[in-house]
Design an enzyme around this catalytic site. Structure first.
Site, short mmCIF file in Angstrom:
data_model
loop_
_atom_site.label_atom_id
_atom_site.label_comp_id
_atom_site.label_asym_id
_atom_site.label_seq_id
_atom_site.Cartn_x
_atom_site.Cartn_y
_atom_site.Cartn_z
N TYR A 255 -1.59 -0.33 11.24
CA TYR A 255 -1.79 -1.00 9.94
C TYR A 255 -0.63 -0.71 9.01
O TYR A 255 0.02 -1.61 8.49
CB TYR A 255 -3.11 -0.54 9.30
CG TYR A 255 -3.18 -0.87 7.82
CD1 TYR A 255 -3.18 -2.19 7.37
CD2 TYR A 255 -3.23 0.15 6.85
CE1 TYR A 255 -3.22 -2.49 6.02
CE2 TYR A 255 -3.26 -0.15 5.50
CZ TYR A 255 -3.25 -1.47 5.08
OH TYR A 255 -3.27 -1.77 3.75
N LYS B 102 2.34 -3.17 7.43
CA LYS B 102 2.53 -3.34 5.97
C LYS B 102 3.96 -2.94 5.59
O LYS B 102 4.61 -3.59 4.77
CB LYS B 102 1.51 -2.51 5.17
CG LYS B 102 0.09 -3.02 5.23
CD LYS B 102 -0.11 -4.42 4.67
CE LYS B 102 0.05 -4.50 3.16
NZ LYS B 102 -0.32 -5.86 2.64
N THR C 271 0.81 -1.22 0.00
CA THR C 271 0.00 0.00 0.00
C THR C 271 0.85 1.28 0.00
O THR C 271 2.01 1.26 0.43
CB THR C 271 -0.92 -0.01 1.25
OG1 THR C 271 -1.53 1.26 1.39
CG2 THR C 271 -0.12 -0.27 2.52
N ASP C 272 0.22 2.35 -0.42
CA ASP C 272 0.88 3.67 -0.35
C ASP C 272 1.13 4.13 1.08
O ASP C 272 1.97 5.00 1.33
CB ASP C 272 0.03 4.73 -1.09
CG ASP C 272 -1.42 4.84 -0.62
OD1 ASP C 272 -1.82 4.13 0.32
OD2 ASP C 272 -2.16 5.64 -1.21
N GLU C 273 0.38 3.55 2.02
CA GLU C 273 0.44 4.08 3.39
C GLU C 273 1.78 3.83 4.06
O GLU C 273 2.06 4.42 5.10
CB GLU C 273 -0.67 3.44 4.22
CG GLU C 273 -2.01 3.72 3.65
CD GLU C 273 -3.12 3.61 4.67
OE1 GLU C 273 -2.82 3.50 5.86
OE2 GLU C 273 -4.27 3.64 4.25
P1 NAD Z 1 -9.70 -7.05 2.82
O1 NAD Z 1 -9.63 -6.75 4.26
O2 NAD Z 1 -10.94 -6.78 2.05
O3 NAD Z 1 -9.33 -8.59 2.56
C1 NAD Z 1 -8.31 -9.25 3.25
C2 NAD Z 1 -8.54 -10.75 3.13
O4 NAD Z 1 -7.46 -11.41 3.82
C3 NAD Z 1 -9.84 -11.23 3.75
O5 NAD Z 1 -10.50 -12.12 2.88
C4 NAD Z 1 -9.39 -11.94 5.02
O6 NAD Z 1 -10.26 -13.01 5.40
C5 NAD Z 1 -8.02 -12.44 4.62
N1 NAD Z 1 -7.13 -12.68 5.77
C6 NAD Z 1 -6.91 -11.83 6.81
N2 NAD Z 1 -6.06 -12.39 7.68
C7 NAD Z 1 -5.72 -13.60 7.17
C8 NAD Z 1 -4.86 -14.65 7.60
N3 NAD Z 1 -4.16 -14.57 8.76
N4 NAD Z 1 -4.74 -15.74 6.82
C9 NAD Z 1 -5.44 -15.85 5.65
N5 NAD Z 1 -6.27 -14.91 5.21
C10 NAD Z 1 -6.40 -13.80 5.96
O7 NAD Z 1 -8.45 -6.26 2.19
P2 NAD Z 1 -8.28 -5.62 0.73
O8 NAD Z 1 -8.75 -4.22 0.77
O9 NAD Z 1 -8.80 -6.57 -0.27
O10 NAD Z 1 -6.69 -5.57 0.64
C11 NAD Z 1 -5.95 -6.66 0.07
C12 NAD Z 1 -4.47 -6.31 0.11
O11 NAD Z 1 -4.25 -5.13 -0.65
C13 NAD Z 1 -3.92 -6.03 1.50
O12 NAD Z 1 -2.63 -6.56 1.57
C14 NAD Z 1 -3.88 -4.51 1.58
O13 NAD Z 1 -2.87 -4.07 2.46
C15 NAD Z 1 -3.55 -4.16 0.14
N6 NAD Z 1 -4.02 -2.84 -0.31
C16 NAD Z 1 -5.31 -2.46 -0.13
C17 NAD Z 1 -5.73 -1.24 -0.62
C18 NAD Z 1 -7.17 -0.78 -0.46
O14 NAD Z 1 -7.47 0.37 -0.80
N7 NAD Z 1 -8.09 -1.61 0.00
C19 NAD Z 1 -4.84 -0.39 -1.29
C20 NAD Z 1 -3.51 -0.83 -1.47
C21 NAD Z 1 -3.12 -2.06 -0.98
O1 TDX Z 2 -16.79 6.87 7.24
C1 TDX Z 2 -15.69 7.28 6.87
N1 TDX Z 2 -15.55 8.62 6.61
C2 TDX Z 2 -14.38 9.16 6.20
O2 TDX Z 2 -14.30 10.39 5.98
C3 TDX Z 2 -14.55 6.42 6.67
C4 TDX Z 2 -14.67 4.93 6.93
C5 TDX Z 2 -13.37 6.98 6.25
N2 TDX Z 2 -13.28 8.31 6.01
C6 TDX Z 2 -12.02 8.88 5.49
C7 TDX Z 2 -10.74 8.40 6.15
C8 TDX Z 2 -9.76 8.42 4.99
O3 TDX Z 2 -9.21 9.72 4.83
O4 TDX Z 2 -11.93 8.42 4.13
C9 TDX Z 2 -10.59 8.11 3.75
C10 TDX Z 2 -10.50 6.66 3.33
O5 TDX Z 2 -10.70 5.86 4.47
P1 TDX Z 2 -10.60 4.26 4.43
O6 TDX Z 2 -11.56 3.73 3.44
O7 TDX Z 2 -10.66 3.76 5.83
O8 TDX Z 2 -9.15 4.06 3.78
P2 TDX Z 2 -7.66 4.47 4.25
O9 TDX Z 2 -7.54 4.58 5.72
O10 TDX Z 2 -7.24 5.62 3.40
O11 TDX Z 2 -6.88 3.12 3.80
C11 TDX Z 2 -7.23 2.45 2.57
O12 TDX Z 2 -6.28 2.71 1.56
C12 TDX Z 2 -5.02 2.16 1.69
C13 TDX Z 2 -7.36 0.95 2.78
O13 TDX Z 2 -8.31 0.70 3.82
C14 TDX Z 2 -6.03 0.34 3.09
O14 TDX Z 2 -6.15 -1.08 3.19
C15 TDX Z 2 -5.08 0.68 1.99
O15 TDX Z 2 -3.79 0.20 2.30
#
Ligand code: NAD
Ligand code: TDX
Length: 334
Positions: free
Chosen positions: A145, A149, A118-120
């Protein structure tokens, strides 16, 4: 080509599996997923893909599955910042110990590995800082988190350098699209409005996230698998770093037929990162990647319209979790 997808029942992982099944029949996929609160069997409904329910930190289970795979694509993680502020331990377990366990297995078996990050990990930028994160930006994570990562990224790099594993990594910005858990910003707002509740903006909403459609992210991962250089990291982002949370929530309200201001402000997130911005030049120039979900105002209109339609049509997917998710947010003051 036998592919093990960890976290393949979560948001991005299940979209990746669905897309791979459709477009890349050469892959024979197995999913390993613990089915935590964020994983859902229904995300793989209709696909002929075996799901092994288990933990990526279970060394014996992982060893057997990696032994059977030619390639591992690693999505599994605890992924929600707000949860990591309440209880960091599951993040330590899955993001660090789980990634370590996978790395040891791919080291033993000589398996190709792709790590999804992730970018974070780079921390945040000031709102008036025009800089963007690139492959050389120093790590500076803010939350449990992002710190875990960041740790997992360092483990991957160390295993490449010390043990010569054949691995690549990618760091992507905020994703949106179908099957995203309703705890996250965009689906929370859509399902609030569909439930007759106000959309909820943290603080002033001036924070910027570089939003990307999940299919664009997953296409980039496929390009990296096809043509990426072993040992390399790729930044993935769709150039939406000019759109803040307030603008996104206003656009959702507008697309759902409400006034632009049909939302309320709620308590801000402690330590809230201000701005993320990604420079994906390397991915674009070396591998030829281009995002498909772009348009000329917020860059998200079409993607959001499709996402809103998906949540409208799939109420049975999210409705059972809605009350609990909102009760948890109410407890935290959000
Ligand atoms: P998510 O939370 O929707 O899904 C995570 C999945 O991993 C779930 O199905 C969960 O059951 C599984 N999991 C959790 N712990 C586990 C374990 N110990 N063993 C096996 N499975 C396990 O997450 P997402 O948003 O789909 O993110 C997927 C990946 O992409 C993550 O690595 C996250 O850091 C990365 N990522 C997410 C975003 C975003 O915006 N959502 C952006 C950049 C990178
Ligand atoms: O109800 C809300 N209102 C609000 O203003 C929620 C849930 C979030 N927010 C804000 C917080 C953040 O600035 O919106 C932005 C996005 O929030 P999230 O969806 O919780 O994402 P963020 O914390 O930015 O992280 C996401 O992007 C990077 C993913 O959850 C991570 O898994 C990924 O690595």
């Amino acid at each position: 080509m036998r592919m093990l997808v960890t976290g393949g029942a979560g948001f991005i992982g299940s979209n990746f599996v669905r897309r791979t099944v459709k477009t890349r029949p050469e892959y024979e996929i197995t999913v390993l997923d613990k089915l935590t609160y964020a994983g859902n069997r229904a995300n793989l409904a209709g696909l002929d893909v075996p799901l092994v329910v288990g933990d990526i930190a279970d060394a014996a289970l992982v060893d057997g599955l990696v032994a059977e795979a030619d390639i591992v694509v690693h999505f599994a993680a605890e992924s929600h910042n707000d949860n990591s502020l309440e209880d960091p331990w599951p993040f330590m377990h899955t993001n660090l110990i789980g990634t370590y366990t996978l790395l040891e297995a791919v080291r033993r078996h000589g398996t190709r590995f792709h790590h999804v990050s992730t970018d974070e990990v780079f921390g945040d930028l000031a709102l008036d800082d025009p800089a963007r994160f690139n492959e050389h930006t120093a790590y500076n994570p803010s939350s449990p988190y992002s710190a875990t990562k960041a740790g997992s990224d360092h483990l991957v790099r160390a295993w490449i350098r010390s043990f010569g594993i054949e691995a690549t990594s990618s760091n992507c910005s905020n994703n949106y699209g179908p099957y995203q858990h309703i705890e996250k910003f965009i689906p929370r707002q859509i399902t609030n409005i569909l439930s007759g509740l106000p959309a909820k903006l943290y603080g002033t909403g001036e924070q910027v996230r570089d939003w990307i459609h999940v299919d664009d992210h997953n296409d980039a991962i496929h390009l990296i698998l096809d043509r990426g250089k072993t040992g390399e990291t790729y930044i993935i982002g769709a150039d939406n770093d000019h759109v803040n949370n307030k603008q996104v929530i206003e656009l959702i309200c507008e697309l759902m037929g409400l006034g632009k201001d049909a939302y309320e402000h709620v308590a801000d997130r402690p330590g809230h990162d201000m701005r993320y911005a990604m420079d994906s030049t390397k991915l674009r120039t070396e591998l030829g990647w281009r995002p498909r979900f772009t348009d000329n105002d917020t860059g998200m209109r079409r993607g959001l319209e499709e996402t809103i339609a998906w949540y409208r049509e799939n109420e049975s997917w999210w409705r059972p979790q809605k009350e609990q998710v909102e009760a948890d947010y109410a407890r935290k003051g959000h």
